[in-house]
Design a protein around this motif. Sequence first.
Motif, PDB file in Angstrom:
ATOM      1  N   ALA B 170       8.750   7.811   2.679  1.00 27.54           N
ATOM      2  CA  ALA B 170       8.157   6.531   2.279  1.00 27.54           C
ATOM      3  C   ALA B 170       8.516   6.304   0.816  1.00 27.54           C
ATOM      4  N   LEU B 171       8.912   5.072   0.498  1.00 25.58           N
ATOM      5  CA  LEU B 171       9.150   4.691  -0.907  1.00 25.58           C
ATOM      6  C   LEU B 171       7.984   3.816  -1.329  1.00 25.58           C
ATOM      7  N   ILE B 172       7.167   4.333  -2.231  1.00 26.25           N
ATOM      8  CA  ILE B 172       5.853   3.769  -2.544  1.00 26.25           C
ATOM      9  C   ILE B 172       5.821   3.236  -3.969  1.00 26.25           C
ATOM     10  N   ARG B 173       5.105   2.121  -4.166  1.00 26.34           N
ATOM     11  CA  ARG B 173       4.880   1.599  -5.520  1.00 26.34           C
ATOM     12  C   ARG B 173       3.411   1.771  -5.864  1.00 26.34           C
ATOM     13  N   GLY B 174       3.138   2.676  -6.811  1.00 30.82           N
ATOM     14  CA  GLY B 174       1.773   2.887  -7.266  1.00 30.82           C
ATOM     15  C   GLY B 174       1.604   2.391  -8.693  1.00 30.82           C
ATOM     16  N   TYR B 175       0.407   2.582  -9.214  1.00 27.93           N
ATOM     17  CA  TYR B 175       0.160   2.175 -10.603  1.00 27.93           C
ATOM     18  C   TYR B 175       0.172   3.396 -11.509  1.00 27.93           C
ATOM     19  N   MET B 176      -0.702   4.372 -11.205  1.00 28.93           N
ATOM     20  CA  MET B 176      -0.752   5.594 -12.002  1.00 28.93           C
ATOM     21  C   MET B 176      -0.736   6.806 -11.078  1.00 28.93           C
ATOM     22  N   VAL B 197       1.879   5.685   2.468  1.00 31.72           N
ATOM     23  CA  VAL B 197       1.910   6.953   1.729  1.00 31.72           C
ATOM     24  C   VAL B 197       1.363   8.113   2.570  1.00 31.72           C
ATOM     25  N   THR B 198       0.593   7.764   3.608  1.00 29.73           N
ATOM     26  CA  THR B 198      -0.009   8.818   4.444  1.00 29.73           C
ATOM     27  C   THR B 198       0.851   9.197   5.646  1.00 29.73           C
ATOM     28  N   ALA B 199       1.889   8.413   5.943  1.00 28.86           N
ATOM     29  CA  ALA B 199       2.538   8.522   7.257  1.00 28.86           C
ATOM     30  C   ALA B 199       3.978   9.016   7.209  1.00 28.86           C
ATOM     31  N   ALA B 200       4.438   9.455   6.055  1.00 24.49           N
ATOM     32  CA  ALA B 200       5.810   9.953   5.948  1.00 24.49           C
ATOM     33  C   ALA B 200       5.801  11.448   5.649  1.00 24.49           C
ATOM     34  N   ALA B 201       6.843  12.132   6.115  1.00 24.69           N
ATOM     35  CA  ALA B 201       6.960  13.560   5.811  1.00 24.69           C
ATOM     36  C   ALA B 201       7.084  13.769   4.306  1.00 24.69           C
ATOM     37  N   THR B 223      -5.461   7.554  -3.576  1.00 30.90           N
ATOM     38  CA  THR B 223      -4.723   8.424  -2.659  1.00 30.90           C
ATOM     39  C   THR B 223      -4.751   9.849  -3.194  1.00 30.90           C
ATOM     40  N   PRO B 224      -5.379  10.763  -2.457  1.00 35.90           N
ATOM     41  CA  PRO B 224      -5.404  12.156  -2.896  1.00 35.90           C
ATOM     42  C   PRO B 224      -4.003  12.777  -2.894  1.00 35.90           C
ATOM     43  N   ALA B 225      -3.808  13.752  -3.745  1.00 38.30           N
ATOM     44  CA  ALA B 225      -2.486  14.314  -4.029  1.00 38.30           C
ATOM     45  C   ALA B 225      -1.748  14.860  -2.816  1.00 38.30           C
TER      46      ALA B 225
END
Lengths: 221, 234
Positions: B170-176, B197-201, B223-225
């Motif tokens: 997954a290619l994710i855009r977060g803030y921090m 973010v939860t569904a990719a290896a 989102t937990p680490a």
Amino acid sequence: MVAERLPREVIAMRVAQELQDGDVVNLGIGIPSLCSQFVPEGRTIFYHSESGVLNYGPMAEEGKEDQDLINASGQFLAPVKGMSFFDSGAAFAMIRGGHIDVTVLGALQVSSKGDLANWMIPSRGIGNVGGAMDLAVGAKKVIVSMEHIDREGNPKIVDDCTFPLTCPACVDMIVTDIAVISVQNEGLVLHETAPGWSAADVQAETDAKLIIASDLKNVSL
Amino acid sequence: MNKVYSSFNEAVADIPDSATLMIDGFAGPGGTSQNLIRALRDQGASDLTIISNTAGLASVSGFGTLPGQKPIDIGILVDNGQVGKVIASFPVSPSPSRPTSFEKAYHRGEVELELVPQGTLAERIRAGGAGIPAFFTPTGIGTFVTEGKETRSYDGKEYVLETALKADYALIRGYMADTMGNLSFRGTSMNFNGVMVTAAAISIVEVDKIVDVGEIDSYRIDTPALYVNRIVEV
């Protein structure tokens, strides 16, 4: 003399009368997105957007746009107290879960049974479903706001939809530029016409048979 | 172990041909991992399956775009011939007169499309991350969506069986992010990012800021680490 059609803002104004104090409301793209400007004074509406925000207010002022604060139409929202954010899973759990009181959607066709077709023009061979199927099936009340006929003059209120369906038997009310119609078990009931339009004038632009309400009146705002 | 990568190129280097990727594309530039997408374009992996809300609209639509911005999205991967299939709810331009390269490639038969209602797409991804292989939903009953799928009635209402979606990356855009990988999003940029973010290896996240552990208030972590594998600062 041909009577005038109601402008988009007036359609939105009429729809806005349907929004009740405390309702959670999701507005679609186009005419529906205008409704929030015309809610009668004294009513508090909680706007939901599938972009992942609840309780948004006015659009952002020019120069104060924030790319992390948009609705599902891609409009920039102003930050307001009490707004909350969530992911798409939660946004649609709210919709499917029956937590949205009213959704206002545009349409390509609505049938006499309240079937909605609003995602694809067959000649294009491809279309955007987006969140319309979820909203149509999940919201407690579905209001369609649209022009009564299409650009070629074809009626959009039909016996049976010829365009691919978004959701069968989901529409409760249709507000157009010439009429206000409700979907009942016995069929489509014409309640209001635009000033200067008779029931026969509206029927002439409608493919499906309309039942005339006994208290038929002009659209009032 | 170290989750912090120093470059976008390094963070996407191992993505192979024929990989399945989840990439948010709902919220315009706000929610889109533009730097990782650009790095993937340069890296060149091909025959990708992309799970996203759109099939790339930035080239034709100013959706959620600030005046003066020229954002990119997965459209550049389609332009570059890297995409074999898209699973999306809003695949084409809202304006038929301004088709995207995806729409043209689709009509030429060069790219495959699985069209999914947006809420079903979100829930299939959520289910993929949550160990639910399939679920019944009312969305799509009476439409093309049910073709070839099992339907079932509960309490007099019809539902269709939909299956979970998972991805290799997954290619994710977060803030921090903190260096452990705890993540916070900002506003409506959370939307599909929050479930993808939860569904990719392997979840690769670009963020405005990487901070030390403890600098994001634990009560504000979205989102937990454990869901986050690689982080890169913009």
